[in-house]
Design an enzyme around this catalytic site. Structure first.
Site, PDB file in Angstrom:
ATOM      1  N   VAL A  63       0.842  -1.045  -0.115  1.00 24.93           N
ATOM      2  CA  VAL A  63       0.193  -0.099  -0.118  1.00 24.93           C
ATOM      3  C   VAL A  63       0.844   1.186   0.075  1.00 24.93           C
ATOM      4  CG1 VAL A  63      -1.603   1.475   1.101  1.00 24.93           C
ATOM      5  CG2 VAL A  63      -1.786  -1.102   1.289  1.00 24.93           C
ATOM      6  N   ASN A  93       6.918   1.827  12.566  1.00 20.50           N
ATOM      7  CA  ASN A  93       8.318   1.862  12.444  1.00 20.50           C
ATOM      8  C   ASN A  93       8.901   3.175  11.688  1.00 20.50           C
ATOM      9  OD1 ASN A  93      11.225   1.002  11.916  1.00 20.50           O
ATOM     10  ND2 ASN A  93      10.344   0.911   9.652  1.00 20.50           N
ATOM     11  N   TYR A 162      14.250  15.491  16.466  1.00 19.00           N
ATOM     12  CA  TYR A 162      14.221  13.911  16.231  1.00 19.00           C
ATOM     13  C   TYR A 162      14.178  13.159  17.724  1.00 19.00           C
ATOM     14  CZ  TYR A 162      15.658   9.194  15.059  1.00 19.00           C
ATOM     15  OH  TYR A 162      15.612   7.838  15.038  1.00 19.00           O
TER      16      TYR A 162
HETATM   17  P1  NDP Z   1      15.032   4.360   6.418  1.00 24.82           P
HETATM   18  O1  NDP Z   1      15.186   5.844   5.952  1.00 24.82           O
HETATM   19  O2  NDP Z   1      15.925   3.580   5.818  1.00 24.82           O
HETATM   20  O3  NDP Z   1      13.564   4.008   6.382  1.00 24.82           O
HETATM   21  C1  NDP Z   1      12.241   4.692   6.820  1.00 24.82           C
HETATM   22  C2  NDP Z   1      11.111   4.346   6.461  1.00 24.82           C
HETATM   23  O4  NDP Z   1      10.024   5.231   6.840  1.00 24.82           O
HETATM   24  C3  NDP Z   1      11.021   4.125   5.085  1.00 24.82           C
HETATM   25  O5  NDP Z   1      10.404   3.160   4.590  1.00 24.82           O
HETATM   26  C4  NDP Z   1      10.310   5.537   4.630  1.00 24.82           C
HETATM   27  O6  NDP Z   1       9.431   5.187   3.375  1.00 24.82           O
HETATM   28  C5  NDP Z   1       9.213   5.680   5.648  1.00 24.82           C
HETATM   29  N1  NDP Z   1       8.619   6.814   5.913  1.00 24.82           N
HETATM   30  C6  NDP Z   1       9.240   8.163   6.194  1.00 24.82           C
HETATM   31  N2  NDP Z   1       8.521   8.934   5.997  1.00 24.82           N
HETATM   32  C7  NDP Z   1       7.179   8.691   5.803  1.00 24.82           C
HETATM   33  C8  NDP Z   1       6.016   9.180   5.482  1.00 24.82           C
HETATM   34  N3  NDP Z   1       5.601  10.465   5.473  1.00 24.82           N
HETATM   35  N4  NDP Z   1       5.004   8.211   5.214  1.00 24.82           N
HETATM   36  C9  NDP Z   1       5.255   6.993   5.097  1.00 24.82           C
HETATM   37  N5  NDP Z   1       6.247   6.460   5.318  1.00 24.82           N
HETATM   38  C10 NDP Z   1       7.331   7.128   5.655  1.00 24.82           C
HETATM   39  O7  NDP Z   1      15.248   4.579   8.049  1.00 24.82           O
HETATM   40  P2  NDP Z   1      15.344   3.254   9.053  1.00 24.82           P
HETATM   41  O8  NDP Z   1      15.011   1.908   8.710  1.00 24.82           O
HETATM   42  O9  NDP Z   1      16.603   3.455   9.982  1.00 24.82           O
HETATM   43  O10 NDP Z   1      14.250   3.791  10.175  1.00 24.82           O
HETATM   44  C11 NDP Z   1      13.149   3.089  10.557  1.00 24.82           C
HETATM   45  C12 NDP Z   1      12.831   3.537  12.138  1.00 24.82           C
HETATM   46  O11 NDP Z   1      14.153   3.207  12.949  1.00 24.82           O
HETATM   47  C13 NDP Z   1      12.680   5.180  12.301  1.00 24.82           C
HETATM   48  O12 NDP Z   1      11.637   5.296  13.039  1.00 24.82           O
HETATM   49  C14 NDP Z   1      13.961   5.601  12.781  1.00 24.82           C
HETATM   50  O13 NDP Z   1      13.864   6.625  13.569  1.00 24.82           O
HETATM   51  C15 NDP Z   1      14.439   4.429  13.798  1.00 24.82           C
HETATM   52  N6  NDP Z   1      15.824   4.367  14.041  1.00 24.82           N
HETATM   53  C16 NDP Z   1      16.736   4.370  13.202  1.00 24.82           C
HETATM   54  C17 NDP Z   1      18.084   4.108  13.495  1.00 24.82           C
HETATM   55  C18 NDP Z   1      19.299   4.115  12.412  1.00 24.82           C
HETATM   56  O14 NDP Z   1      20.534   4.392  13.168  1.00 24.82           O
HETATM   57  N7  NDP Z   1      18.965   3.712  11.328  1.00 24.82           N
HETATM   58  C19 NDP Z   1      18.358   4.407  14.999  1.00 24.82           C
HETATM   59  C20 NDP Z   1      17.307   4.427  15.799  1.00 24.82           C
HETATM   60  C21 NDP Z   1      16.100   4.567  15.464  1.00 24.82           C
HETATM   61  P3  NDP Z   1       9.309   6.091   2.158  1.00 24.82           P
HETATM   62  O15 NDP Z   1      10.572   6.863   2.036  1.00 24.82           O
HETATM   63  O16 NDP Z   1       9.086   5.162   0.899  1.00 24.82           O
HETATM   64  O17 NDP Z   1       8.064   6.941   2.580  1.00 24.82           O
END
Ligand code: NDP
Length: 279
Positions: A63, A93, A162
């Site tokens: 979706v 997430n 953040y």
């Molecule tokens: P990525 O940037 O790899 O993934 C983030 C995801 O969030 C993407 O799939 C993106 O999808 C989605 N996303 C962002 N904004 C939107 C929106 N407006 N609508 C729908 N989807 C959205 O980051 P991570 O995998 O690292 O992050 C995942 C989680 O882990 C987050 O909450 C982050 O804060 C947390 N985290 C990550 C850390 C790290 O070091 N990587 C450390 C601590 C926490 P798309 O772009 O397709 O919209």
């Protein structure tokens, strides 16, 4: 029988990083999964990863949705119910942070950046949880929120907005866990430290920034006591544990920190006490 057979999971932010690894793991362990994000290409990549691992096509629903939009959140819930009939697991997430176009960080960033971060990291979690609640009560389901060690006790001056969003998310986890366990729904969260994903690009940093920082951190014991940065699977496994009632049923409203030890180290500890005394 696989451990999530018969379960339906929505994993937000599954077009990349931690969400992608989590959706793949759930699907491999028998769940039907709704994957979602804004980027259609990356979402299709996730779908292909899952299908290539041998998961049947009718176990994966894609979706395309912007979680900042109320109507997209409705679409996510409604299409999941229409396709799979129920929801057992919601993984909140999706999340992000920004470095603005002028390279400003912390309090120097415009308040519009604050709004954008709060909108996705916090407000969208609140509203999606509200929308999913009635479905999760029916199945006595599970919610796992993805927070961050950035929301902990230490200061985060460069990523202030953040960090604030994740601190507030931790309070949301605690409080909703008590409200919802009365209806049989468990809420918990995981707080990752540094994990190699696409978040650096999403923040507006040049590709490869995270790898560069990871190398630095891995060489400093005051940054990563375990000597390695995390991978998405490190976090996906914890999300699956918290969504698995057989394994974690007595855990309510807690956050599991997975950060290679980084949040336990104070700057003082980085220096050898005996060496200081010799000087
Ligand atoms: P990525 O940037 O790899 O993934 C983030 C995801 O969030 C993407 O799939 C993106 O999808 C989605 N996303 C962002 N904004 C939107 C929106 N407006 N609508 C729908 N989807 C959205 O980051 P991570 O995998 O690292 O992050 C995942 C989680 O882990 C987050 O909450 C982050 O804060 C947390 N985290 C990550 C850390 C790290 O070091 N990587 C450390 C601590 C926490 P798309 O772009 O397709 O919209």
């Amino acid at each position: 029988m696989t451990r999530f057979e018969g379960k339906v999971a929505i994993v937000t932010g599954s077009s990349s990083g931690i969400g992608r690894a989590t959706a793949l793991l759930f699907a491999q362990e028998g769940a039907k999964v709704t994957i979602t994000g804004r980027n259609t290409e990356r979402l299709e990549e996730t779908r292909q990863h899952i299908l290539k691992s041998g998961v049947p096509e009718d176990h994966v629903l894609s979706v395309v949705a912007d979680l900042a939009k109320d109507e997209d959140q409705d679409k996510l819930i409604n299409e999941t119910i229409y396709t799979f009939g129920h929801i057992d697991i919601l993984v909140n997430n999706a999340g992000t942070a920004f470095v603005d176009a002028h390279g400003r960080v912390g309090l120097d960033q415009d308040v519009s950046d604050y709004d954008k971060v709060m909108q996705i990291n916090l407000r969208s979690v609140v509203t999606l949880t509200q929308k999913a609640k009635e479905h999760l009560i029916k199945t006595r389901g599970e919610i796992v929120n993805v927070s961050s060690v950035a929301g902990g006790q230490q200061a985060m001056p460069d990523m202030l907005y953040y960090a604030m969003s994740k601190s507030a998310l931790d309070q949301f986890t605690r409080s909703t866990s008590i409200a919802l366990i009365a209806h049989g729904v468990r809420v918990n969260s995981v707080s990752p430290g540094a994990v190699i994903t696409g978040i650096d690009e999403a923040m507006g940093m040049p590709a490869g920034s995270f790898e560069k920082m990871a190398k630095f951190w891995e060489s400093k014991k005051e940054c990563l006591p375990n000597g390695r940065v995390g991978q998405p699977d490190d976090i996906a496994n914890i999300i699956a544990f918290l969504a698995d009632r057989k394994l974690s049923s007595y855990i309510i409203g807690q956050t599991i920190v997975a950060d290679g030890g980084s949040s336990l180290v104070m700057g003082m500890h980085a220096h050898d006490m005996m060496e200081i005394l010799k000087q």
